[in-house]
Design an enzyme around this catalytic site. Structure first.
Site, mmCIF file in Angstrom:
data_model
loop_
_atom_site.group_PDB
_atom_site.id
_atom_site.type_symbol
_atom_site.label_atom_id
_atom_site.label_comp_id
_atom_site.label_asym_id
_atom_site.label_seq_id
_atom_site.Cartn_x
_atom_site.Cartn_y
_atom_site.Cartn_z
ATOM 1 N N ASP A 8 31.411 53.750 14.964
ATOM 2 C CA ASP A 8 30.626 52.596 15.367
ATOM 3 C C ASP A 8 29.455 53.138 16.198
ATOM 4 O O ASP A 8 29.522 54.260 16.717
ATOM 5 C CB ASP A 8 31.513 51.669 16.204
ATOM 6 C CG ASP A 8 30.734 50.503 16.778
ATOM 7 O OD1 ASP A 8 29.980 49.862 16.030
ATOM 8 O OD2 ASP A 8 30.871 50.235 18.004
ATOM 9 N N LEU A 9 28.384 52.387 16.294
ATOM 10 C CA LEU A 9 27.204 52.850 17.050
ATOM 11 C C LEU A 9 27.159 52.264 18.464
ATOM 12 O O LEU A 9 27.269 52.987 19.458
ATOM 13 C CB LEU A 9 25.930 52.466 16.288
ATOM 14 C CG LEU A 9 24.615 52.738 17.013
ATOM 15 C CD1 LEU A 9 24.367 54.232 17.181
ATOM 16 C CD2 LEU A 9 23.440 52.100 16.265
ATOM 17 N N ASP A 10 26.989 50.932 18.509
ATOM 18 C CA ASP A 10 26.737 50.265 19.786
ATOM 19 C C ASP A 10 27.982 50.303 20.670
ATOM 20 O O ASP A 10 29.005 49.721 20.328
ATOM 21 C CB ASP A 10 26.331 48.800 19.549
ATOM 22 C CG ASP A 10 25.008 48.690 18.791
ATOM 23 O OD1 ASP A 10 24.077 49.431 19.121
ATOM 24 O OD2 ASP A 10 24.920 47.846 17.885
ATOM 25 N N THR A 16 24.123 50.765 23.894
ATOM 26 C CA THR A 16 23.334 49.597 23.499
ATOM 27 C C THR A 16 24.143 48.311 23.569
ATOM 28 O O THR A 16 23.562 47.228 23.522
ATOM 29 C CB THR A 16 22.796 49.765 22.060
ATOM 30 O OG1 THR A 16 23.796 50.444 21.306
ATOM 31 C CG2 THR A 16 21.503 50.538 22.040
ATOM 32 N N LYS A 44 31.061 41.674 20.778
ATOM 33 C CA LYS A 44 30.947 43.080 20.389
ATOM 34 C C LYS A 44 31.423 43.277 18.949
ATOM 35 O O LYS A 44 32.486 42.806 18.567
ATOM 36 C CB LYS A 44 31.771 43.969 21.318
ATOM 37 C CG LYS A 44 31.130 44.135 22.686
ATOM 38 C CD LYS A 44 31.904 45.139 23.536
ATOM 39 C CE LYS A 44 31.248 45.308 24.889
ATOM 40 N NZ LYS A 44 32.057 46.191 25.766
ATOM 41 N N SER A 115 28.156 50.579 11.245
ATOM 42 C CA SER A 115 27.620 49.677 12.272
ATOM 43 C C SER A 115 27.323 48.296 11.714
ATOM 44 O O SER A 115 26.904 48.157 10.566
ATOM 45 C CB SER A 115 26.322 50.264 12.850
ATOM 46 O OG SER A 115 25.711 49.338 13.735
ATOM 47 N N ALA A 116 27.517 47.285 12.541
ATOM 48 C CA ALA A 116 27.192 45.905 12.169
ATOM 49 C C ALA A 116 25.729 45.576 12.436
ATOM 50 O O ALA A 116 25.277 44.470 12.156
ATOM 51 C CB ALA A 116 28.079 44.948 12.960
ATOM 52 N N LYS A 146 32.573 43.143 10.320
ATOM 53 C CA LYS A 146 33.813 43.308 11.074
ATOM 54 C C LYS A 146 34.223 41.943 11.640
ATOM 55 O O LYS A 146 33.343 41.182 12.011
ATOM 56 C CB LYS A 146 33.585 44.293 12.232
ATOM 57 C CG LYS A 146 33.080 45.665 11.769
ATOM 58 C CD LYS A 146 32.589 46.489 12.962
ATOM 59 C CE LYS A 146 31.857 47.742 12.487
ATOM 60 N NZ LYS A 146 31.275 48.532 13.591
ATOM 61 N N GLU A 170 35.791 53.107 17.633
ATOM 62 C CA GLU A 170 35.299 51.749 17.907
ATOM 63 C C GLU A 170 35.448 51.372 19.383
ATOM 64 O O GLU A 170 36.388 51.809 20.047
ATOM 65 C CB GLU A 170 36.142 50.750 17.105
ATOM 66 C CG GLU A 170 35.529 50.331 15.801
ATOM 67 C CD GLU A 170 34.290 49.457 15.980
ATOM 68 O OE1 GLU A 170 34.017 48.993 17.114
ATOM 69 O OE2 GLU A 170 33.590 49.241 14.995
ATOM 70 N N ASP A 171 34.547 50.532 19.863
ATOM 71 C CA ASP A 171 34.681 49.994 21.231
ATOM 72 C C ASP A 171 34.957 48.487 21.215
ATOM 73 O O ASP A 171 35.062 47.876 22.278
ATOM 74 C CB ASP A 171 33.414 50.248 22.057
ATOM 75 C CG ASP A 171 32.273 49.357 21.623
ATOM 76 O OD1 ASP A 171 32.050 49.241 20.395
ATOM 77 O OD2 ASP A 171 31.610 48.764 22.490
HETATM 78 C C1 BG6 Z 1 26.941 45.434 16.615
HETATM 79 C C2 BG6 Z 1 27.012 45.026 18.060
HETATM 80 O O1 BG6 Z 1 26.939 46.839 16.533
HETATM 81 O O2 BG6 Z 1 25.772 44.941 16.000
HETATM 82 C C3 BG6 Z 1 26.873 43.517 18.184
HETATM 83 O O3 BG6 Z 1 28.254 45.440 18.598
HETATM 84 C C4 BG6 Z 1 25.601 43.062 17.470
HETATM 85 O O4 BG6 Z 1 26.832 43.182 19.552
HETATM 86 C C5 BG6 Z 1 25.642 43.517 16.027
HETATM 87 O O5 BG6 Z 1 25.478 41.645 17.527
HETATM 88 C C6 BG6 Z 1 24.414 43.099 15.229
HETATM 89 O O6 BG6 Z 1 23.291 43.793 15.701
HETATM 90 P P1 BG6 Z 1 21.801 43.463 15.269
HETATM 91 O O7 BG6 Z 1 21.028 44.634 15.833
HETATM 92 O O8 BG6 Z 1 21.757 43.429 13.786
HETATM 93 O O9 BG6 Z 1 21.437 42.168 15.878
HETATM 94 MG MG MG Z 2 30.475 48.664 19.202
#
Ligand code: BG6
Ligand code: MG
Length: 221
Positions: A8-10, A16, A44, A115-116, A146, A170-171
């Site tokens: 996962d990224l964020d 972030t 998240k 990543s989402a 997810k 993952e967090d």
């Molecule tokens: C996920 C984050 O990685 O991405 C979420 O954990 C976030 O908090 C989601 O809403 C979507 O991100 P973005 O940048 O497409 O708005």
């Molecule tokens: Mg995350």
């Protein structure tokens, strides 16, 4: 050894997750809705629109928003977020993460991003980490975010690897659930992630050797 690590990224590679929270808070304040860090745990890992739906559901007065109005609000949140992440540099890589990527690479294990976020590629570029990744799955590639497993299975399918041979990091609760539903070994960064197979308090205590040891001791191995 596992075949791949899928990150996962964020909140795992960089903090972030905090910028997402601040951007949602700014938007929610404008709508007269109060959100706190505890509520933010539910945001998240889930998509931008799914997050907005959860915020809107906090206030019955927002029940009548049209799809267009929701699109506008989601775009406004992203504008706040883009401003916050403009300052992201390699200094924002969470402790230990770059050396973990190096260790994985040195063992010939594939590395993917799951990543989402629609901003994932940009954030990885700003962190100067793109070259470590053999494959990137972001919001653009999946139809179900997810906690659906699709983000992670898409990465494993790209390599042609069995899901049980992949480790995900993952967090978020939604992310751990996605990994478990995929049949992958789930590493949780954050002590509250009780569904994960191996839990660390933070990335500073996430080490290649201990992840591998726990992966090799997993009950079904
Ligand atoms: C996920 C984050 O990685 O991405 C979420 O954990 C976030 O908090 C989601 O809403 C979507 O991100 P973005 O940048 O497409 O708005
Ligand atoms: Mg995350």
């Amino acid at each position: 050894h596992p075949s791949a690590f899928i990150f996962d990224l964020d909140g795992v590679i960089t903090d972030t997750a905090e910028f997402h929270y601040l951007a949602w808070k700014q938007l929610a304040d404008g709508l007269g809705v109060t959100i706190d860090r505890e509520f933010n745990e539910q945001l998240k890992g889930i998509s931008r629109m799914d997050s907005l739906e959860k915020i809107v559901a906090l206030d019955p007065a927002l029940g009548g928003l049209s799809a267009d109005e929701k699109e506008r609000l989601a775009t406004e949140k992203n504008e706040h977020y883009i401003k916050l992440i403009a300052e992201v540099t390699p200094a924002h890589i969470l402790p230990g993460m770059e050396s973990l990527l190096k260790d994985i690479q040195a063992h010939g294990i594939k590395i993917a991003l799951g990543s989402a976020s629609k901003n994932a590629k940009m954030v990885l570029e700003q962190l100067e980490l793109t070259d470590y990744f053999d494959y990137i799955v972001d919001a653009a590639q999946v139809s179900k975010g997810k906690p659906d497993p699709e983000t992670f299975t898409t990465a494993a399918d790209y390599f042609g690897f069995a899901y049980a041979d992949c480790i995900g990091v993952e967090d978020a609760e939604a992310g751990v659930e996605a990994l478990k539903r995929a049949g992958m070994f789930a590493v949780g960064v954050g002590l509250s992630l009780s569904e994960a197979d191996y839990i660390v308090a933070d990335t500073g205590t996430l080490h290649f050797d201990s992840v591998i040891t726990h992966y090799n001791e997993r009950s079904d191995s």
